[in-house]
Scaffold this motif. Sequence first.
Motif, mmCIF file in Angstrom:
data_model
loop_
_atom_site.group_PDB
_atom_site.id
_atom_site.type_symbol
_atom_site.label_atom_id
_atom_site.label_comp_id
_atom_site.label_asym_id
_atom_site.label_seq_id
_atom_site.Cartn_x
_atom_site.Cartn_y
_atom_site.Cartn_z
ATOM 1 N N GLY A 151 -80.165 -10.222 -5.936
ATOM 2 C CA GLY A 151 -80.786 -9.094 -6.639
ATOM 3 C C GLY A 151 -81.725 -9.500 -7.762
ATOM 4 O O GLY A 151 -81.908 -10.673 -8.045
ATOM 5 N N ASP A 152 -82.325 -8.496 -8.363
ATOM 6 C CA ASP A 152 -83.171 -8.684 -9.540
ATOM 7 C C ASP A 152 -82.642 -7.728 -10.604
ATOM 8 O O ASP A 152 -82.877 -6.520 -10.553
ATOM 9 C CB ASP A 152 -84.627 -8.357 -9.174
ATOM 10 N N ILE A 153 -81.899 -8.288 -11.549
ATOM 11 C CA ILE A 153 -81.181 -7.485 -12.540
ATOM 12 C C ILE A 153 -82.122 -6.643 -13.403
ATOM 13 O O ILE A 153 -81.784 -5.527 -13.793
ATOM 14 C CB ILE A 153 -80.269 -8.394 -13.414
ATOM 15 N N THR A 154 -83.318 -7.145 -13.671
ATOM 16 C CA THR A 154 -84.232 -6.367 -14.515
ATOM 17 C C THR A 154 -84.751 -5.140 -13.758
ATOM 18 O O THR A 154 -84.996 -4.097 -14.357
ATOM 19 C CB THR A 154 -85.428 -7.204 -15.015
ATOM 20 N N ALA A 155 -84.868 -5.261 -12.419
ATOM 21 C CA ALA A 155 -85.338 -4.126 -11.619
ATOM 22 C C ALA A 155 -84.200 -3.150 -11.313
ATOM 23 O O ALA A 155 -84.397 -1.934 -11.322
ATOM 24 C CB ALA A 155 -85.960 -4.631 -10.322
ATOM 25 N N SER A 156 -83.004 -3.691 -11.045
ATOM 26 C CA SER A 156 -81.905 -2.814 -10.629
ATOM 27 C C SER A 156 -81.224 -2.113 -11.801
ATOM 28 O O SER A 156 -80.593 -1.080 -11.625
ATOM 29 C CB SER A 156 -80.867 -3.606 -9.820
ATOM 30 N N ARG A 157 -81.342 -2.693 -13.015
ATOM 31 C CA ARG A 157 -80.697 -2.099 -14.193
ATOM 32 C C ARG A 157 -81.742 -1.947 -15.305
ATOM 33 O O ARG A 157 -81.693 -2.644 -16.314
ATOM 34 C CB ARG A 157 -79.551 -2.996 -14.690
ATOM 35 N N ASP A 202 -75.939 -14.566 -9.025
ATOM 36 C CA ASP A 202 -76.333 -13.691 -7.911
ATOM 37 C C ASP A 202 -77.726 -14.112 -7.453
ATOM 38 O O ASP A 202 -78.691 -13.995 -8.198
ATOM 39 C CB ASP A 202 -76.326 -12.232 -8.381
ATOM 40 N N LYS A 229 -74.715 -6.200 -18.683
ATOM 41 C CA LYS A 229 -75.511 -6.606 -17.522
ATOM 42 C C LYS A 229 -75.392 -8.105 -17.259
ATOM 43 O O LYS A 229 -75.296 -8.518 -16.109
ATOM 44 C CB LYS A 229 -76.973 -6.219 -17.729
#
Length: 186
Positions: free
Chosen positions: A163-169, A160, A131
């Motif tokens: 986006g919000d990596i914790t929310a999307s992954r 990036d 991630k």
Amino acid sequence: MSLDEYSRKRDLEKTPEPAGERGVGAGGVYVIQKHDASRLHYDLRLECDGALLSWAVPKGPSLDPSQKRLAVRVEDHPLDYAGFEGVIPEGEYGGGVVMVWDRGTFENMADAPLREGLSAGHIEVRIAGEKLRGGWTLIQMKGRGEKNWLLIKKNDEFADREGDITASRPLSALTGRSLDEIKGEG
Ligand code: MN
């Protein structure tokens, strides 16, 4: 690096976490564990001298270089902890669900050894996870308590701002499970 504090805080008869023993690693282990304890947070860990340097990041990492995320240094963890995903019983230290949210390797981008960057309060690493990728900086906040650092994404091709990596992954990099699934299965 000492694992004494790690061992002192835990009753290994009651928690499934690994014993506080130093390991001999190939070097460069990187992991972030999502930890749903009294408050959800993300634990960043980087291998250094046979153990894992650890920081608790309340909001988790951001891929946006303008976002400085508080990272509170916590006790070093054993190398084996990088593979730990499961449930710490309620009432025990850190009681709650632990997920291997991201894992992979890292390289120290500085000329000096990581240990020296730690002492100097400035660490730059290149992460190769599932991630998180690319350059990241950890800076100690001088004068605001030694334990407080900031985790910041470097401005490179893996940054990036949207986006919000914790929310999307949100799922485990190890097993693909959600926190609820880990809670149900252990
Ligand atoms: Mn934690």
